[in-house]
Design an enzyme around this catalytic site. Structure first.
Site, short mmCIF file in Angstrom:
data_model
loop_
_atom_site.label_atom_id
_atom_site.label_comp_id
_atom_site.label_asym_id
_atom_site.label_seq_id
_atom_site.Cartn_x
_atom_site.Cartn_y
_atom_site.Cartn_z
N GLY A 33 46.41 46.76 56.86
CA GLY A 33 46.43 47.38 58.18
C GLY A 33 45.04 47.72 58.68
O GLY A 33 44.04 47.28 58.12
N HIS A 39 41.40 39.79 60.59
CA HIS A 39 42.83 39.66 60.29
C HIS A 39 43.51 38.77 61.34
O HIS A 39 44.33 37.92 61.01
CB HIS A 39 43.52 41.03 60.31
N GLN A 155 39.19 37.50 45.19
CA GLN A 155 40.63 37.70 45.38
C GLN A 155 41.35 36.38 45.64
O GLN A 155 42.44 36.14 45.12
CB GLN A 155 40.84 38.67 46.55
P1 AMP Z 1 42.58 43.83 53.92
O1 AMP Z 1 43.39 44.44 55.02
O2 AMP Z 1 41.17 44.31 53.88
O3 AMP Z 1 43.28 43.88 52.58
O4 AMP Z 1 42.46 42.29 54.27
C1 AMP Z 1 43.60 41.50 54.49
C2 AMP Z 1 43.20 40.05 54.54
O5 AMP Z 1 42.28 39.85 55.61
C3 AMP Z 1 42.49 39.60 53.26
O6 AMP Z 1 42.92 38.29 52.94
C4 AMP Z 1 41.04 39.64 53.67
O7 AMP Z 1 40.23 38.75 52.93
C5 AMP Z 1 41.13 39.20 55.11
N1 AMP Z 1 39.94 39.64 55.83
C6 AMP Z 1 39.35 40.86 55.80
N2 AMP Z 1 38.22 40.87 56.52
C7 AMP Z 1 38.07 39.61 57.02
C8 AMP Z 1 37.10 38.97 57.84
N3 AMP Z 1 36.02 39.62 58.31
N4 AMP Z 1 37.28 37.67 58.16
C9 AMP Z 1 38.36 36.98 57.70
N5 AMP Z 1 39.32 37.53 56.90
C10 AMP Z 1 39.18 38.83 56.58
#
Ligand code: AMP
Length: 286
Positions: A33, A39, A155
């Protein structure tokens, strides 16, 4: 059209089963979130290739260490819903902690070598938490594919390993890191940064660019690449380095010398004040 908001695992499974019976292809986009354009780029990419895209929002306590920011992790579900809709998503799965981890819960997934270095060293138990929650989210949403960001490079390797080892048969897609115009990698945690820290954070991107240009110029000596990146980071003494390395893109092993054809990943993590930042860039000859 409004968003379908699903909160229970059994409802999510029934909906996915019905959609699959209709022959729809399903993609899952797991998130915690407080969504941003990074995202949204995952959701938009998933929408291009699948009939149904289920974004999940769950701040997973299992992947936070005892001294980490679980309690203060930012939340704004209304804004998240607007972002999902704008990106073309029509389903969101938002389970409660109790729904995901009822008191009798007792299974976790532990992954070998690939989860032990880098983030695994500095965040013990983190990847066990990630793998467990992602497996549960997959079991709830029953996707054909799932979309992850390159931002969390290790990850993506851990999830691919789990999917392969456990024969989950889910296609894992990795989407490039979206950056602010300054070059700072977008992250929900960027809200913790003061304007001054936001400027200092650009040092990660400069160090990574320096490493990449060395590789582009033919330097394949790992220590030399790492030293040059560390020199740049040293220009910002507020940034407390945890790691700054060059590694093989598929295994994260660190040979003294890379070969011409190796895919290389440059990885940096550390603290700026109380905020932990990670970033990476990859290089491939192909
Ligand atoms: P998180 O909400 O931080 O757990 O991220 C959810 C997903 O969004 C994960 O697969 C992250 O790697 C991806 N994500 C987070 N930040 C970015 C970004 N700046 N660019 C692309 N994907 C992202």
């Amino acid at each position: 059209m409004s968003l379908n908001v699903i909160q229970s695992i059994s409802d999510m499974q029934s909906i996915s089963n019905a959609l699959r019976k209709e022959g729809k292809s399903i993609a899952c986009v797991p998130t915690m979130g407080y969504l941003h354009e990074g995202h949204a780029s995952l959701i938009r990419e998933a929408v291009k290739h699948h009939d149904i895209v289920i974004t999940t929002i769950f701040i997973n306590p299992l992947q936070f260490g005892p001294k980490e920011d679980f309690e203060r992790y930012p939340r704004d579900t209304e804004r998240d819903i607007a972002i999902i809709l704008a990106a073309g998503g029509k389903y969101v799965f938002i389970p409660s902690i109790y729904e995901m981890y009822p008191p009798e819960f007792q299974t976790t997934i532990s992954i070998g070598n690939i989860s032990k270095s880098f983030e695994g060293l500095y965040r013990p138990g983190h990847f066990e938490g990630v793998a467990t929650v992602v497996a549960k989210l997959f079991a709830a949403t029953k996707p054909d594919a799932a979309y992850f960001g390159q931002k969390d490079y290790q990850q993506t390797l851990v999830i691919k390993q789990m999917v392969k080892d456990l024969n989950m048969g889910i296609d894992i897609q990795v989407i490039p890191t979206l950056r602010e115009s300054s070059g700072l990698a977008m992250s929900s945690r960027n809200v913790y940064l003061s304007p001054k820290e936001k400027k200092s954070a650009l040092v990660l991107q400069s160090a990574l660019q320096t490493g990449l240009s060395l590789i582009r110029d033919g330097n394949r000596r790992r220590i030399s690449i790492e030293e040059s990146m560390k020199d740049i980071l040293a220009g910002c003494p507020e940034f407390e380095i945890q790691y700054c390395n060059a590694a093989l893109g598929d295994t994260l092993e660190m040979p003294d010398e890379f070969s011409e054809t190796d895919q290389i990943v440059l990885l940096i993590a550390g603290f700026l004040g109380k905020t932990r930042l990670i970033d990476n860039m990859t290089w491939s000859s192909k």
